[in-house]
Scaffold this motif. Structure first.
Motif, PDB file in Angstrom:
ATOM      1  N   PHE A 132       0.794  -1.157  -0.008  1.00  0.00           N
ATOM      2  CA  PHE A 132       0.353   0.097  -0.072  1.00  0.00           C
ATOM      3  C   PHE A 132       0.820   1.436  -0.131  1.00  0.00           C
ATOM      4  O   PHE A 132       0.461   2.108  -0.501  1.00  0.00           O
ATOM      5  N   ASP A 133       1.974   1.249   0.550  1.00  0.00           N
ATOM      6  CA  ASP A 133       2.892   2.443   0.193  1.00  0.00           C
ATOM      7  C   ASP A 133       4.276   1.822   0.342  1.00  0.00           C
ATOM      8  O   ASP A 133       4.755   0.647   0.325  1.00  0.00           O
ATOM      9  N   THR A 134       5.440   2.689   0.113  1.00  0.00           N
ATOM     10  CA  THR A 134       6.720   2.417  -0.197  1.00  0.00           C
ATOM     11  C   THR A 134       7.366   1.424   0.978  1.00  0.00           C
ATOM     12  O   THR A 134       7.856   0.272   0.962  1.00  0.00           O
ATOM     13  N   TRP A 135       7.082   2.020   2.205  1.00  0.00           N
ATOM     14  CA  TRP A 135       7.610   1.167   3.486  1.00  0.00           C
ATOM     15  C   TRP A 135       6.981  -0.296   3.409  1.00  0.00           C
ATOM     16  O   TRP A 135       7.515  -1.109   3.934  1.00  0.00           O
ATOM     17  N   LEU A 165      14.357   3.333   2.161  1.00  0.00           N
ATOM     18  CA  LEU A 165      13.433   2.476   2.952  1.00  0.00           C
ATOM     19  C   LEU A 165      13.730   0.976   2.929  1.00  0.00           C
ATOM     20  O   LEU A 165      13.546   0.287   3.764  1.00  0.00           O
ATOM     21  N   CYS A 166      13.917   0.544   1.580  1.00  0.00           N
ATOM     22  CA  CYS A 166      14.237  -0.736   1.380  1.00  0.00           C
ATOM     23  C   CYS A 166      15.588  -1.005   2.202  1.00  0.00           C
ATOM     24  O   CYS A 166      15.631  -2.077   2.956  1.00  0.00           O
ATOM     25  N   ARG A 167      16.357  -0.320   2.266  1.00  0.00           N
ATOM     26  CA  ARG A 167      17.735  -0.715   2.824  1.00  0.00           C
ATOM     27  C   ARG A 167      17.483  -0.642   4.458  1.00  0.00           C
ATOM     28  O   ARG A 167      17.981  -1.435   5.287  1.00  0.00           O
ATOM     29  N   ALA A 168      16.526   0.224   4.946  1.00  0.00           N
ATOM     30  CA  ALA A 168      16.166   0.455   6.397  1.00  0.00           C
ATOM     31  C   ALA A 168      15.493  -0.965   6.697  1.00  0.00           C
ATOM     32  O   ALA A 168      15.501  -1.270   7.855  1.00  0.00           O
ATOM     33  N   ALA A 169      14.600  -1.370   5.821  1.00  0.00           N
ATOM     34  CA  ALA A 169      13.930  -2.737   6.071  1.00  0.00           C
ATOM     35  C   ALA A 169      14.465  -3.963   5.983  1.00  0.00           C
ATOM     36  O   ALA A 169      14.325  -5.105   6.222  1.00  0.00           O
ATOM     37  N   GLY A 170      16.114  -3.952   5.597  1.00  0.00           N
ATOM     38  CA  GLY A 170      17.007  -4.914   5.454  1.00  0.00           C
ATOM     39  C   GLY A 170      17.213  -5.581   4.054  1.00  0.00           C
ATOM     40  O   GLY A 170      17.479  -6.580   4.165  1.00  0.00           O
ATOM     41  N   ALA A 202      10.705   8.822   9.310  1.00  0.00           N
ATOM     42  CA  ALA A 202      10.005   8.209  10.848  1.00  0.00           C
ATOM     43  C   ALA A 202       9.878   6.740  10.442  1.00  0.00           C
ATOM     44  O   ALA A 202       9.908   6.060  11.642  1.00  0.00           O
ATOM     45  N   ASP A 203       9.370   6.271   9.456  1.00  0.00           N
ATOM     46  CA  ASP A 203       9.240   4.904   9.129  1.00  0.00           C
ATOM     47  C   ASP A 203      10.636   4.305   9.645  1.00  0.00           C
ATOM     48  O   ASP A 203      10.743   3.093  10.152  1.00  0.00           O
ATOM     49  N   PRO A 208       7.483   0.836  11.711  1.00  0.00           N
ATOM     50  CA  PRO A 208       6.166   0.354  12.082  1.00  0.00           C
ATOM     51  C   PRO A 208       5.672  -1.024  11.122  1.00  0.00           C
ATOM     52  O   PRO A 208       6.309  -1.251  10.043  1.00  0.00           O
ATOM     53  N   ASP A 209       5.103  -1.929  11.867  1.00  0.00           N
ATOM     54  CA  ASP A 209       4.588  -2.899  11.017  1.00  0.00           C
ATOM     55  C   ASP A 209       3.737  -2.633   9.741  1.00  0.00           C
ATOM     56  O   ASP A 209       2.943  -1.569  10.161  1.00  0.00           O
ATOM     57  N   PRO A 210       3.754  -3.181   8.461  1.00  0.00           N
ATOM     58  CA  PRO A 210       2.920  -3.013   7.583  1.00  0.00           C
ATOM     59  C   PRO A 210       1.540  -3.026   8.053  1.00  0.00           C
ATOM     60  O   PRO A 210       1.213  -3.823   8.814  1.00  0.00           O
ATOM     61  N   ARG A 211       0.560  -2.444   7.114  1.00  0.00           N
ATOM     62  CA  ARG A 211      -0.716  -2.692   7.239  1.00  0.00           C
ATOM     63  C   ARG A 211      -1.316  -4.277   7.503  1.00  0.00           C
ATOM     64  O   ARG A 211      -2.103  -4.572   8.272  1.00  0.00           O
ATOM     65  N   PHE A 212      -0.488  -4.967   6.386  1.00  0.00           N
ATOM     66  CA  PHE A 212      -1.027  -6.381   6.621  1.00  0.00           C
ATOM     67  C   PHE A 212       0.393  -7.015   6.509  1.00  0.00           C
ATOM     68  O   PHE A 212       1.350  -6.873   5.844  1.00  0.00           O
TER      69      PHE A 212
END
Length: 236
Positions: A132-135, A165-170, A202-203, A208-212
């Motif tokens: 639903f969004d990039t994060w 953001l993808c680098r922050a997510a691993g 902020a993300d 934060p966890d994704p919406r799903f």
């Protein structure tokens, strides 16, 4: 009713007050630019053209809207780049991530259909219906689909945020920014990124966890294990 009149803000009368006002405005500008600066620093050295991007198992294509059920021109440019990378042996699997929050709007399936029409086998495409969004897309690529490294494909005004953001997510990421006509949508997207940078920072900090989220999905692993596909020049 009496008309409402707005009072003009009063500037400080003293030199000290005016100096403090200028300092406050400058501090506000610096704080507003910090997220964008962070994005540029994190993505620095990670942006590539389609010709020189490293060979990677997975390409991630972010949704960018549908027109009449078909990919918008901006999304079509992203998908064309992904299909080109697949044909050249630069990637083996394409993960399409987008919005399917209602029955009459299905970005991932429209993206899949477009890619198959442009030479990417259906078995080499994996769909994420909750990007639903990039994060959310980045976190789900890592946690749900097990992607550790990827080439990200988007327009130039968005690609730095996607990489950061993808680098922050691993997800170890390289970004390919595709060309786009500098129309009203392009200028809107560029302006929107200034505001989106704050949410991105902020993300990255609060994660934060994704919406799903849901259970692990083996689609990427299965597509990679299937073998075949275009030859990869020089191996990997």
């Amino acid at each position: 009713m009496r008309p409402v009149t707005l009072r003009r803000p009063r500037l400080p009368r003293t030199r000290r007050g005016r100096r403090r006002l200028v300092q406050a405005v400058m501090a506000g500008c610096v704080l507003a630019l910090l997220p964008a600066t962070w994005m540029h620093l994190v993505a620095d050295g990670r942006l590539r053209s389609a010709a020189d991007v490293p060979r990677t198992d997975v390409a991630v294509v972010f949704g960018a809207g549908l027109w009449g059920g078909e990919p918008s021109p901006y999304l079509a440019h992203r998908l064309d780049a992904a299909a080109g990378l697949y044909r050249e042996g630069k990637v083996r699997v394409v993960l399409v991530t987008g919005d399917n929050s209602r029955e009459d709007y299905d970005e991932p399936d429209a993206m899949r259909a477009y890619l198959t029409r442009h030479g990417v086998p259906d078995g080499r495409i994996v769909s994420d219906y909750a990007g639903f969004d990039t994060w959310d897309s980045c976190v789900r690529a890592k946690k749900i689909f097990g992607v550790d490294e990827a080439v990200l494909i988007s327009q130039g005004f968005h690609i730095r945020r996607a990489v950061a953001l993808c680098r922050a997510a691993g997800v170890e990421s390289y970004g390919v920014g595709v060309d786009a006509v500098h129309d009203a949508t392009w200028y809107y997207g560029g302006a929107r990124e200034i505001l989106a940078a704050g949410k991105a920072a902020a993300d990255a900090v609060f994660r934060p966890d994704p919406r799903f989220l849901g259970p692990r999905e083996p689609g990427v692993d299965r597509a990679l294990a299937a073998g075949g596909g275009p030859p990869r020049p020089g191996g990997r």
